[in-house]
Design an enzyme around this catalytic site. Sequence first.
Site, PDB file in Angstrom:
ATOM      1  CB  CYS A  47     -20.943 -37.352  -5.934  1.00  0.00           C
ATOM      2  SG  CYS A  47     -22.180 -36.346  -5.552  1.00  0.00           S
ATOM      3  CG  ASP A  49     -26.183 -38.550  -6.909  1.00  0.00           C
ATOM      4  OD1 ASP A  49     -26.942 -39.642  -6.953  1.00  0.00           O
ATOM      5  OD2 ASP A  49     -26.783 -37.658  -7.393  1.00  0.00           O
ATOM      6  NE  ARG A  51     -28.922 -39.670  -9.046  1.00  0.00           N
ATOM      7  CZ  ARG A  51     -29.140 -38.492  -9.835  1.00  0.00           C
ATOM      8  NH1 ARG A  51     -29.695 -38.407 -10.809  1.00  0.00           N
ATOM      9  NH2 ARG A  51     -28.240 -37.548  -9.419  1.00  0.00           N
ATOM     10  CG  HIS A 103     -22.498 -38.555 -10.622  1.00  0.00           C
ATOM     11  ND1 HIS A 103     -24.030 -38.076 -10.617  1.00  0.00           N
ATOM     12  CD2 HIS A 103     -22.164 -37.987  -9.379  1.00  0.00           C
ATOM     13  CE1 HIS A 103     -24.179 -37.437  -9.690  1.00  0.00           C
ATOM     14  NE2 HIS A 103     -22.997 -37.241  -8.848  1.00  0.00           N
ATOM     15  CB  CYS A 106     -22.633 -34.157 -10.435  1.00  0.00           C
ATOM     16  SG  CYS A 106     -22.430 -33.930  -8.772  1.00  0.00           S
TER      17      CYS A 106
HETATM   18 ZN   LIG Z   1     -22.979 -35.527  -7.630  1.00  0.00          ZN
END
Ligand SMILES: [Zn+2]
Lengths: 228, 239
Positions: A47, A49, A51, A103, A106
């Site tokens: 992803c 993302d 993090r 994750h 999400c």
């Molecule tokens: Zn995500």
Amino acid sequence: MSKYLRESQSKIFANNKAWVASKVAADPTFFKKLASGQQPDYLYIGCSDSRVPANEIMGLDAGEVFVHRNIANVVPNTDLNVMSVIEYAVVHLHVKHIIVCGHYNCGGIAAALSHSDMGLLNPWLRNIRDVYRLHEKELDEVFEKHGEEARGKKLVELNVLEQAKNVIKTAAVQKSWMENRYPVVHGWVFDLKDGLLNDLEIDFEAELQGIKKIYNLEGWMSRKGSVV
Amino acid sequence: MGSQAKDDFEYALKSNESWANYKSHQNPGLFEKLANGQSPKILWIGCSDSRVPETTILGLHPGDVFVHRNVANIISPTDINSQAVIEYAVVHLKVSHIVICGHSACGGCGAALSEARVGGVIDAWIAPLKALRKANAEELDAITDDKKRAIKLAEINVKSGVDALLSTYFIEEAVRERGLKVHGCVYDVACGRMTDLKCGNAGKKGVAGVKGEEEEKKVVKGNHGMLVFGGDGASISIR
Ligand SMILES: [Zn+2]
Ligand SMILES: [Zn+2]
């Protein structure tokens, strides 16, 4: 330029030098080797993302992981972008492992579970909604028994599973497996709460067999009489 | 599965465990905080190439950079994959900076400069690069060194990506309304340093129209670190 900027800049160049020095101290040929080419063992599809930084969570360094990141680690079969990444990694770099990593928490999965109109994101989120439809009964049961959060987590896991299957369906992966017995496709979920990766333990060979009836692209090999 | 393959895999999972331990030792509460949400200031659009791991080369932490990486960091307005990432980052996460980063020794640029067909779906993906090569044939052909020619194409590609971004309606809106900055740079895999191409709206006066940004225009700040453009390159600092 402000004093603050000048200060940070000198600190930065010191940092950069320190980083280069530490790399060179550990391996005098570190940058020379990187400049000569890449031989990563892993392709990571994860992803976007912030993090979930790919090689960092795997504890790996520059040169070790080929990376594609998009919203909710989706692998649509008609998407030239991710398909080019997979093909480059498998055919040209000969990666040994492909990891699809989702994750919990999400945003992409949450958006797909919501019923808001997100414009340009709609066609992309549709891929995740299709995963829901494929596992509707199971997800609805989880929702009834354990509530919304549990259903969200389950969809994260099932999305990884379905996207890993999409990777297995590609010609590049099937062909390379026939010839080389790699790459192996894995499904992982990253847990933001402790920073740990959980292996969903996808049985790669069983999945490969499972998709073959419909998705087999090995016709070109049949004259050689190869059987997996 | 061969035993070597199995070992590689176990190795990656083991490394993750050490990383998680190290991070939570270094910064207790990091993962609890991360679980609450993300507010990255930077969207990074880079190449999938293993030698250009954004968070590592930026010296930043989990939570700092939202990321899209594809073969040769190509931005194509009809590519729904990258467009979905960019829209999510700009409209929903409201990042302050977008950095498109190309790099030296890029396989995608090399393929676009070659006459050979790559095969499969990759030729279709790098068609925009081929078009850039043709449009800039004179400049590229004048460069005799293969490596330098590939770097030049990487630069042209980044500039083209920056232009494409600045023509996207939701980016135009964010630039106008809240001073979003778009940067273009190239990373040198042979020495680990970045160079700011000074394209986009980041280096130009008055484009964003946001007060007080003048002083900061060369700095891309993350939550725990920053990327500074200037001097003889761009580099990174941890706050
Ligand atoms: Zn995500
Ligand atoms: Zn590249």
